[in-house]
Enzyme design. Structure first.
Site: not given
Ligand code: COI
Length: 331
Positions: A234, A263
């Site tokens: 994260r 992001e």
């Molecule tokens: C998550 O599964 O929390 C991720 O970070 C991936 C997301 C881009 C689907």
């Protein structure tokens, strides 16, 4: 039973259709993300399946509940963008997909580390310009390094196996100790110990209130000179300004960032050119050959996408049928 699935991408659609056919359950797939302008599409449905990086705000969740939908199944693992108070206040049942493919993220993380250690971005650039010389881009070897894994959940553990396969020494920090790893004596007691010993720091923690910007100036000052930082977890874990300072000073030899604190609205968007990317700090990082920025793609494999869609639909079906599900998130 009727389920609405928000934000369905083209790569998800076949897996959704396959599930709907196999289960004989109607699933309405919409491309729009769940927000205040689309929340009314959920009227008349028994549950909603969602994935998005933008927040599930209190306003959206209040409206969703007012529309009679409180069975909410996330197709991803992280729940840091869900308003916990609104979940509790409205009696939502929320599920996530905790293990759609930990290996997808682990494999990508180590791939990026190897690219950094072997200087492949530099060699790719040199070769494109006809420069086939070796020096000065001499590489480092992972097998002689100590990798500090931060958080030993499924993804952290999958990454550890790969690091160990390369012959690296692996140490780890987590508040919760996995009994198997405990037996192997992998854990250090404090983050400071991890910082002091690790040549590579591999972040696999979820974002919480307590660990926001945990990788900051103070943390960098405790790390080894020339440390490598990997963040496929994260963006909120890393203080980007502090990272830029640490890269400028050489404290950090290089970094692989699949996530970035700002992001949302930037990753998974085509801006048409590098210059048009509307974030100078991100571009500062992207311009560096010892920094690999990728737009949150570590998860993005066929296996993971299929599992995200189908496991989330299974969860939603379970919630609708019984009010219970395998992966209910506690808020
Ligand atoms: C998550 O599964 O929390 C991720 O970070 C991936 C997301 C881009 C689907």
């Amino acid at each position: 039973m009727k389920i609405i699935a928000y934000g369905i991408r083209d790569d998800e659609q076949p897996y959704l259709e396959q599930w709907s056919k196999d289960q004989g359950i109607e699933v309405k797939a919409v491309k729009e993300l769940l927000d205040e302008s689309t929340v009314d599409l959920a009227k008349g449905y028994d549950g909603a399946v969602v994935y998005q990086q933008k927040p599930y705000t209190a306003a959206v969740l209040d409206k969703l509940a007012a529309n009679g939908v409180t069975n909410l199944s996330l197709r991803n693992v992280g729940v840091d963008n869900v308003d916990a108070d609104a979940v509790k206040r409205n009696g939502f049942k929320v599920t996530n997909v905790p293990a759609y493919s930990p290996e997808a993220i682990a494999e990508f993380t180590v791939t990026e580390l190897m690219r950094l250690l072997r200087r492949t971005p530099t060699f790719d650039r040199k070769q494109a310009n006809g420069d086939l010389r070796w020096a000065p881009d001499i590489a480092d070897e992972l097998n002689s390094m100590t990798v500090g894994v931060v958080a030993t959940g499924r993804i952290g553990r999958a990454a550890m196996k790969i690091y160990q396969g390369f012959g690296a020494k692996v140490i780890a920090y987590d508040v919760f100790h996995n009994p198997e790893l405990e037996k192997q004596g992998i854990y250090v007691d404090t983050m400071d110990e991890l910082y002091a010993q690790a040549d590579v720091i591999s972040l696999h923690a979820p974002a919480t209130k307590d660990n926001e910007k945990m990788i900051n100036d103070d943390a960098f000052s405790k790390m080894k000179d020339g440390v490598w930082l990997l963040n496929p977890a994260r963006g909120a874990l890393v203080d980007t300004d502090a990272l830029i300072r640490a890269l400028d000073s050489g404290k950090v030899a290089g970094a692989a960032l699949d996530v970035y604190e700002d992001e949302v609205g930037i990753f998974n968007t085509d801006f048409g050119s590098f210059d048009a990317i509307p974030d100078e700090r991100l571009k500062n990082l992207m311009k560096r050959e010892n920094v690999l920025v990728s737009p949150h793609i570590a998860f993005y494999t066929k296996t993971a996408v299929k599992n995200m869609v189908q496991f989330a639909l299974n969860n939603n079906k379970q919630l609708i049928e019984s009010g219970k599900a395998d992966n209910v998130v506690k808020f």
